[in-house]
Design a protein around this motif. Structure first.
Motif, short mmCIF file in Angstrom:
data_model
loop_
_atom_site.label_atom_id
_atom_site.label_comp_id
_atom_site.label_asym_id
_atom_site.label_seq_id
_atom_site.Cartn_x
_atom_site.Cartn_y
_atom_site.Cartn_z
N THR A 87 4.92 3.98 15.00
CA THR A 87 4.24 5.13 14.42
C THR A 87 3.97 6.17 15.50
N PRO A 88 4.40 7.43 15.32
CA PRO A 88 4.10 8.48 16.30
C PRO A 88 2.59 8.64 16.45
N MET B 215 0.83 -1.20 0.00
CA MET B 215 0.00 0.00 0.00
C MET B 215 0.87 1.26 0.00
N ARG B 216 1.97 1.19 0.76
CA ARG B 216 2.87 2.34 0.81
C ARG B 216 3.49 2.61 -0.55
N GLN B 217 3.83 1.57 -1.29
CA GLN B 217 4.37 1.75 -2.63
C GLN B 217 3.34 2.37 -3.56
N GLN B 218 2.08 2.00 -3.38
CA GLN B 218 1.02 2.58 -4.21
C GLN B 218 0.80 4.05 -3.89
N GLY C 246 1.28 0.79 9.58
CA GLY C 246 2.55 0.67 8.89
C GLY C 246 2.69 1.65 7.74
N VAL C 247 1.59 2.01 7.12
CA VAL C 247 1.59 2.95 5.99
C VAL C 247 1.77 4.39 6.46
N SER C 248 1.26 4.71 7.64
CA SER C 248 1.15 6.12 8.05
C SER C 248 2.45 6.66 8.64
N ARG D 116 4.25 10.53 -0.55
CA ARG D 116 3.39 11.53 0.07
C ARG D 116 3.32 11.35 1.59
N PRO D 117 3.21 12.44 2.35
CA PRO D 117 3.00 12.30 3.79
C PRO D 117 1.60 11.74 4.07
N VAL D 118 1.52 10.84 5.04
CA VAL D 118 0.26 10.15 5.33
C VAL D 118 -0.12 10.37 6.79
#
Length: 430
Positions: free
Chosen positions: A354-355, A234-237, A327-329, A241-243
């Motif tokens: 993740t913060p 999902m991160r590659q897709q 994991g994506v954020s 960009r900041p999430v």
């Protein structure tokens, strides 16, 4: 004698509201079909058990996890019980359809885990349940103190353990309004594994005995390789960009967040991911996002294509992928905390580094939230505007964001080990 009278009155109330409860199940089933399935189980009727199955040991260890959060928390405990007690089958019960679906996703491939809905808390229905399964032990997760269930377990000589137990000051005050009923139930519990010293003290005040502080099982929950892979894909897709993830949001919070987002200067290339706590609200939240004229994509239709730069909001309308979303954020806000709803658990976000941002209302998870803030893993915000401002600061300040992420990982690692302590506590009942 007085306690029995109160329990009789309590049972009468249950019998009066069961028709309404069944109607509510059917109503909720419009959006969540799982609520229209297995309805006889909620009334104490079960299909025959195939005791001839070679892969199904005949002795049951019963774990009750009411919904999604409790089922996820039970995962490391169930896995350790499966490994440590090979001659037993795990009977995993729930009250919500989403909890049962989560259990299926976690344990559907195991031949030694069977699932069921727990019947409503009348003596007759719970008695049928106990006679049908004859469990060796009842393990209740977190807050599930049911008077008839515990009384019937006493009648059928099934020891009861309350594990990962938490009890807020607010819940204790509510319980004290029914002192006779709740004290009898609490005193019928064989042992309690509490998350914190405050939880332990409140459980004792409610009437529980043999209370031990074992810690929070959720610290021992780890993302599966499958979810890690989903998150990476999902991160590659999404790209670079900041999430900002708004996880487990509750009714009313999405409107506050979207209104604040519209009123503030835009954050360059920001992708906002909103994951509502309850799946029946997916459509409602989608319509709300559309009303703000924000280009949106649902996670369920993302497929394998790259996420277009024009998409500003992703609606997390999938089940069982929260670890992937974390994991994506780059930064995660934990919902249920902007409004006086008690908050949701931030441990999963910390576990993947993740913060975390958390609102002012966290009374359901007060201790772990304060510990995370003290450890530098989380920051408290007062409202949606402050949340977005703090998120922007973290997203543009890489060193601060990375330091918070490392603090989050360290915080999660420091508090692991509750599962082993809980299993050691349960061993005395087996």
């Amino acid at each position: 004698m007085r306690a029995r009278l109160y329990r009789l009155l309590y049972s009468c109330v249950w019998w009066l509201i069961i028709p309404l409860a069944l109607c509510r199940l059917w109503w909720r089933g419009r959006k969540e079909p799982g609520y229209r399935q297995h309805i006889p189980e909620r009334l104490g009727f079960y299909p025959p058990i195939d005791r001839a199955r070679a892969d199904l040991p005949p002795a049951y260890l019963w774990v009750h996890a009411v919904s999604v959060g409790e089922t996820r928390a039970a995962e490391p405990l169930i896995n350790m019980l499966l490994a440590g007690y090979p001659q037993h089958t795990i009977l995993l019960t729930h009250m919500t359809a989403t909890g049962r679906a989560t259990g299926q996703a976690l344990f559907g491939t195991s031949s030694r885990v069977i699932q069921s809905f727990l019947p409503y808390d009348t003596g007759w229905m719970v008695g049928r349940f106990l006679r049908h399964f004859s469990p060796r032990l009842c393990i209740l997760m977190e807050t599930e103190v049911w008077p008839n269930l515990i009384a019937q377990c006493g009648r059928y000589q099934v020891p009861v353990a309350l594990v990962n137990a938490r009890l807020s000051a607010r819940s204790l005050r509510r319980g004290k309004k029914f002192t006779t009923l709740m004290t009898e139930a609490a005193s019928g519990i064989s042992c309690v594994g509490a998350q914190t010293s405050d939880d332990a003290e409140r459980m004792r005040e409610l009437g529980a005995r043999n209370v031990t502080i074992t810690g929070n099982l959720k610290f021992d929950v780890a993302p599966s390789e499958e979810l890690v892979g989903i998150g990476k894909a999902m991160r590659q897709q999404i790209g670079a960009r900041p999430v900002l993830l708004c996880a487990s949001t509750r009714e009313g919070e999405e409107a506050l967040i979207l209104a604040a987002l519209s009123s503030l200067p835009p954050i360059d290339d920001l992708l906002l991911i909103i994951v509502p706590r309850h799946p029946q609200r997916f459509e409602e939240v989608a319509n709300l996002i559309a009303s703000y004229h924000l280009p949106m994509l649902r996670r369920s239709v993302l497929g394998s294509e790259q996420l277009g730069a024009e998409i500003k909001v992703m609606l997390g309308d999938s089940m069982g992928e929260m670890f992937a979303y974390f994991g994506v954020s780059d930064v995660a806000f934990i919902g249920g905390s902007l409004m006086p709803l008690g908050g949701q658990n931030l441990i999963e976000a910390c576990a993947v580094g993740t913060p975390v941002l958390i609102g002012p209302h966290t009374f359901n998870f007060a201790a772990v939230t304060e510990q995370a803030i003290a450890a530098g893993a989380a920051l408290r915000v007062s409202d949606a505007v402050m949340m977005l401002g703090m998120a922007k600061r973290l997203l543009v300040t890489k060193t601060e964001r990375q330091a918070m992420g490392q603090n989050a990982s360290n915080f999660a690692q420091l508090h692991r080990g509750a599962t082993a302590r809980t299993v050691a506590l349960l061993a005395g009942l087996l």
